[in-house]
Design a protein around this motif. Structure first.
Motif, PDB file in Angstrom:
ATOM      1  N   ILE A  40      28.812  59.028  31.120  1.00  0.00           N
ATOM      2  CA  ILE A  40      27.760  58.502  30.250  1.00  0.00           C
ATOM      3  C   ILE A  40      26.514  58.221  31.082  1.00  0.00           C
ATOM      4  O   ILE A  40      26.593  57.975  32.291  1.00  0.00           O
ATOM      5  N   ALA A  41      25.378  58.283  30.456  1.00  0.00           N
ATOM      6  CA  ALA A  41      24.105  58.091  31.152  1.00  0.00           C
ATOM      7  C   ALA A  41      24.051  56.699  31.770  1.00  0.00           C
ATOM      8  O   ALA A  41      24.513  55.720  31.188  1.00  0.00           O
ATOM      9  N   GLY A  42      23.474  56.621  32.965  1.00  0.00           N
ATOM     10  CA  GLY A  42      23.268  55.342  33.621  1.00  0.00           C
ATOM     11  C   GLY A  42      24.324  54.975  34.634  1.00  0.00           C
ATOM     12  O   GLY A  42      24.270  53.886  35.212  1.00  0.00           O
ATOM     13  N   LYS A  43      25.297  55.864  34.888  1.00  0.00           N
ATOM     14  CA  LYS A  43      26.348  55.537  35.848  1.00  0.00           C
ATOM     15  C   LYS A  43      26.825  56.810  36.543  1.00  0.00           C
ATOM     16  O   LYS A  43      26.600  57.923  36.057  1.00  0.00           O
ATOM     17  N   GLY A  44      27.462  56.638  37.686  1.00  0.00           N
ATOM     18  CA  GLY A  44      28.036  57.774  38.387  1.00  0.00           C
ATOM     19  C   GLY A  44      27.022  58.853  38.687  1.00  0.00           C
ATOM     20  O   GLY A  44      25.934  58.597  39.202  1.00  0.00           O
ATOM     21  N   LEU A  45      27.380  60.076  38.353  1.00  0.00           N
ATOM     22  CA  LEU A  45      26.519  61.224  38.616  1.00  0.00           C
ATOM     23  C   LEU A  45      25.232  61.194  37.799  1.00  0.00           C
ATOM     24  O   LEU A  45      24.300  61.941  38.090  1.00  0.00           O
ATOM     25  N   ARG A  46      25.190  60.323  36.781  1.00  0.00           N
ATOM     26  CA  ARG A  46      23.999  60.215  35.931  1.00  0.00           C
ATOM     27  C   ARG A  46      23.342  58.838  36.083  1.00  0.00           C
ATOM     28  O   ARG A  46      22.709  58.342  35.164  1.00  0.00           O
ATOM     29  N   SER A  47      23.502  58.249  37.250  1.00  0.00           N
ATOM     30  CA  SER A  47      23.038  56.877  37.462  1.00  0.00           C
ATOM     31  C   SER A  47      21.527  56.728  37.368  1.00  0.00           C
ATOM     32  O   SER A  47      21.033  55.623  37.120  1.00  0.00           O
ATOM     33  N   ARG A  48      20.789  57.803  37.543  1.00  0.00           N
ATOM     34  CA  ARG A  48      19.327  57.720  37.472  1.00  0.00           C
ATOM     35  C   ARG A  48      18.796  57.825  36.040  1.00  0.00           C
ATOM     36  O   ARG A  48      17.606  57.640  35.802  1.00  0.00           O
ATOM     37  N   GLU A  49      19.674  58.127  35.106  1.00  0.00           N
ATOM     38  CA  GLU A  49      19.258  58.249  33.710  1.00  0.00           C
ATOM     39  C   GLU A  49      19.352  56.888  33.018  1.00  0.00           C
ATOM     40  O   GLU A  49      20.208  56.070  33.357  1.00  0.00           O
ATOM     41  N   PRO A  50      18.479  56.633  32.053  1.00  0.00           N
ATOM     42  CA  PRO A  50      18.564  55.357  31.329  1.00  0.00           C
ATOM     43  C   PRO A  50      19.835  55.292  30.492  1.00  0.00           C
ATOM     44  O   PRO A  50      20.283  56.289  29.929  1.00  0.00           O
ATOM     45  N   ARG A  51      20.398  54.107  30.416  1.00  0.00           N
ATOM     46  CA  ARG A  51      21.593  53.916  29.600  1.00  0.00           C
ATOM     47  C   ARG A  51      21.260  54.022  28.113  1.00  0.00           C
ATOM     48  O   ARG A  51      20.162  53.675  27.693  1.00  0.00           O
ATOM     49  N   ALA A  52      22.225  54.469  27.348  1.00  0.00           N
ATOM     50  CA  ALA A  52      22.073  54.476  25.895  1.00  0.00           C
ATOM     51  C   ALA A  52      22.032  53.041  25.388  1.00  0.00           C
ATOM     52  O   ALA A  52      22.633  52.139  25.967  1.00  0.00           O
ATOM     53  N   ALA A  53      21.337  52.838  24.290  1.00  0.00           N
ATOM     54  CA  ALA A  53      21.201  51.488  23.739  1.00  0.00           C
ATOM     55  C   ALA A  53      22.487  51.002  23.088  1.00  0.00           C
ATOM     56  O   ALA A  53      22.746  49.798  23.047  1.00  0.00           O
TER      57      ALA A  53
END
Length: 240
Positions: A40-53
């Motif tokens: 999911i966005a915002g963690k691990g390999l996608r840590s630079r992406e904003p988290r879903a609301a």
């Protein structure tokens, strides 16, 4: 008779986990199965992406990351089970071919989620109290509580638990169009058989429930047994 095409198993980790939780699965699942972890966005390999609301928005995002052109299934562990269920619903809403089956492991059904017991701890800055509570309930391995790297883990688990605490299930179950498999650890007090049986309301297909020896982390602790059951499910679907 030719062998059936391999089945891709899209795996969604538990709260605080990441795609790396399924490294062994990628290496050691038997022939006929391929593990493809979802992050999911915002963690691990996608840590630079904003988290879903919201958790549901996170599931819609995951649905766009599933390739439905071949044989596939969804599997989620703990919070990941809820995400797997919502991802399957999102795929259906998008008009995409659905998974052959969905596995939810160590996940309470939406109508029995209740209020998160960790919500008050999320509002406080006491990271040790949060980790102590999670460890006491078997929701994180004890070694995480003692790890010198826990400062990296805490923001991840806080973000995941915030998604879970903020989730508002629909008043009435939204049934999946396909088969739903629900697994639980016989030593996990939060997901006993009578609780997991509530998932039967969330599918218009078959509901298959099964217990495994172990606690909350049985999908990883009992990997060989879990892998064998997944291969059996995939073969059974191929024979239909």
């Amino acid at each position: 008779m030719s062998a059936p095409d391999p089945l891709t198993l899209y795996c969604v980790p538990h709260a605080g986990g990441s795609a790396r939780s399924f490294v062994r699965w990628r290496r050691e699942l038997p022939a006929g199965l391929r593990a493809q972890p979802l992050e999911i966005a915002g963690k691990g390999l996608r840590s630079r992406e904003p988290r879903a609301a919201t958790l549901r928005a996170a599931a819609v995002d995951l649905a766009h990351r599933v390739d439905p052109s071949g044989r596939y299934a969804l599997l989620g562990h703990s919070m990941g089970g809820l995400l797997a269920y919502e991802t399957a619903l999102a795929l259906h809403a998008l008009g995409r071919p659905g998974p052959e089956f969905v596995v939810v492991a160590a996940t309470r059904p939406p109508h029995l989620l209740g209020h998160s017991p960790y919500a008050p701890l999320l509002a406080a800055d006491d990271d040790d109290a949060l980790l102590d509570a999670l460890a006491a309930h078997g929701r994180i391995p004890q070694e995480v509580r003692r790890s010198p790297m826990r400062h990296q883990f805490v923001p991840v688990i806080r973000g995941d638990l915030a998604l879970l605490a903020g989730h508002r299930p629909d008043p009435d179950p939204r049934p999946l169009p396909g088969d739903l498999v629900t697994w639980y650890g016989t030593g996990d007090p939060d997901t006993p058989p009578e609780v997991m049986a509530g998932w039967r309301h969330y599918t218009a297909g078959a509901h298959l429930g099964e217990g495994f020896d172990g606690g909350h982390f049985f999908p990883h602790e009992r990997f060989e047994e879990v892998a064998a059951r997944l291969l059996e499910l995939a073969r059974r679907r191929a024979d239909r």
